[in-house]
Design a protein around this motif. Structure first.
Motif, PDB file in Angstrom:
ATOM      1  N   THR A 195       4.146   7.877   0.312  1.00 43.32           N
ATOM      2  CA  THR A 195       3.628   6.646   0.110  1.00 43.32           C
ATOM      3  C   THR A 195       4.468   6.428  -1.119  1.00 43.32           C
ATOM      4  O   THR A 195       4.997   7.247  -1.923  1.00 43.32           O
ATOM      5  CB  THR A 195       2.086   6.509  -0.400  1.00 43.32           C
ATOM      6  N   GLU A 202      -0.893   1.540  -3.963  1.00 43.07           N
ATOM      7  CA  GLU A 202      -0.213   2.583  -3.085  1.00 43.07           C
ATOM      8  C   GLU A 202      -0.315   2.201  -1.665  1.00 43.07           C
ATOM      9  O   GLU A 202      -1.180   1.834  -0.988  1.00 43.07           O
ATOM     10  CB  GLU A 202      -0.920   4.075  -3.073  1.00 43.07           C
ATOM     11  N   ARG A 203       0.805   2.347  -0.999  1.00 41.66           N
ATOM     12  CA  ARG A 203       1.056   1.838   0.331  1.00 41.66           C
ATOM     13  C   ARG A 203       2.290   3.071   0.897  1.00 41.66           C
ATOM     14  O   ARG A 203       3.058   3.259   0.107  1.00 41.66           O
ATOM     15  CB  ARG A 203       1.620   0.365   0.578  1.00 41.66           C
ATOM     16  N   THR A 204       1.937   3.175   2.360  1.00 42.12           N
ATOM     17  CA  THR A 204       3.088   3.966   2.899  1.00 42.12           C
ATOM     18  C   THR A 204       4.315   3.216   2.892  1.00 42.12           C
ATOM     19  O   THR A 204       4.457   1.876   2.760  1.00 42.12           O
ATOM     20  CB  THR A 204       2.654   4.370   4.576  1.00 42.12           C
TER      21      THR A 204
END
Length: 263
Positions: A195, A202-204
Motif C-alpha cells: 500500500t 492508505e490505499r493499495t
C-alpha cells in the motif's frame, strides 16, 4: 525441483550428476515451466518457488512427516529508482522481503525468513537509510498473519518506510490474492499486500493508480513524502487448529504472535 527433492531426502547430500540422473523431469510445452518464445521469462522466480513448494506438498500423502505447508511466496521483488535529493546522483534499490514460512510436522513455521530457494539475509534498516533516500518508520512481525493449525504458520512482516525523494517503483510479487495453503487441516496464512500512504490516506497501489494487477507493475511514480507499506504474508498451518497442544496455545498470546481473540 532438485532443491525440493534434496530437502525431502537429505539436505546435506551434495548436488551431483548421480542425483540428477535419478530424477526424470517432464515439462509440458507451452506451460509456465516450459513456455514458448516470445513468452516473458524475467519473472521466473515466482514460478520456481511455486514449483518447489508444490512438489514438497505433493509428497504429503506418502510422507506426512516431510510435508510442509505453503510459504508467503517468492521474495516479493521491488525496485525503486530516482535521483538523490541532496547529491543528485542516480540511485536504484532492490528489495526482496522476508515473510512467514509453512508449518511442518513437528514445528511451527519460521517467522520473517526467506523461502526454500533463497540465498540471502534480511537487509539492515540502518544500511538502507545510509545508502538510499528512505527513512524507516516501522519493521515488525504481523500478529495473526500465520495460518492456525496444530503447528502454526510463520508470521509475516510489516515494513514501512518514507520516501525522501521522488521514486519510480516496480514490483514482481505473488500470493496477493491466494494465500499460502495449509496442509492436513491447517489454515492458510495472510496474503501479501503493498500500500501507499499519502497525506494520511492508505490505499493499495492498484487502487491508487487504477492498475489491473495488485502485484505486478512497472515505473509507478511516487512522490517525496509518500509512505510505502509492505505487508508480507504468513505461512500455512499444519494439522487442525484444535489439535494444537494447550501449552503452546497458552504461550502464543503472551509471545505477541497471536491475538487473544484468535488464540
Amino acid at each position: 525441483i532438485f532443491a525440493a527433492v534434496l530437502s525431502l531426502i537429505d539436505p546435506f547430500l551434495p548436488l551431483t550428476e548421480a542425483i540428477l540422473d535419478l530424477v526424470e523431469v517432464r515439462l509440458p510445452e507451452g506451460t509456465l515451466v516450459n513456455p514458448h518464445h516470445p513468452a516473458p521469462v524475467a519473472a521466473f522466480y515466482c514460478v520456481m518457488t511455486r514449483v518447489s513448494e508444490s512438489l514438497v506438498r505433493a509428497m504429503a500423502a506418502l510422507r506426512p512427516d516431510l510435508a510442509v505447508a505453503g510459504s508467503y511466496g517468492d521474495l516479493q521483488n521491488t525496485t525503486g529508482w530516482g535521483y538523490h535529493p541532496e547529491t543528485r546522483e542516480e540511485f536504484i534499490w532492490y528489495l526482496f522481503h522476508c515473510g512467514g514460512c509453512g508449518a511442518r510436522a513437528t514445528k511451527d513455521g519460521l517467522t520473517g525468513t526467506r523461502h526454500m530457494l533463497a540465498n540471502s539475509r534480511s537487509e539492515s534498516m540502518e544500511v538502507w537509510e545510509k545508502r538510499y533516500p528512505v527513512f524507516y518508520e516501522r519493521l515488525e512481525v504481523i500478529r495473526d498473519s500465520g495460518g492456525p493449525g496444530k503447528y502454526r504458520g510463520g508470521l509475516g512482516m510489516l515494513r514501512i518506510f518514507r520516501l525522501l525523494s521522488d521514486t519510480f517503483i516496480t514490483m514482481n510479487s505473488d500470493r496477493n490474492v491466494i494465500p499460502a495453503p495449509g496442509v492436513f487441516g491447517g489454515q492458510p496464512g495472510m496474503t501479501n499486500r503493498l500500500t501507499v500512504i499519502r497525506e494520511g490516506v492508505e490505499r493499495t497501489v492498484s487502487e491508487r493508480f487504477d492498475l489491473p494487477s495488485p502485484s505486478k507493475f512497472t515505473n509507478i511514480f511516487l512522490r517525496k513524502g509518500d509512505l510505502l507499506a509492505f505487508r508480507l504474508g504468513g505461512g500455512g498451518g499444519y494439522g487442525g487448529p484444535l489439535e494444537r497442544a494447550l501449552a503452546k496455545v497458552e504461550r502464543d498470546v503472551p509471545n505477541g504472535g497471536v491475538s487473544f481473540e484468535r488464540g
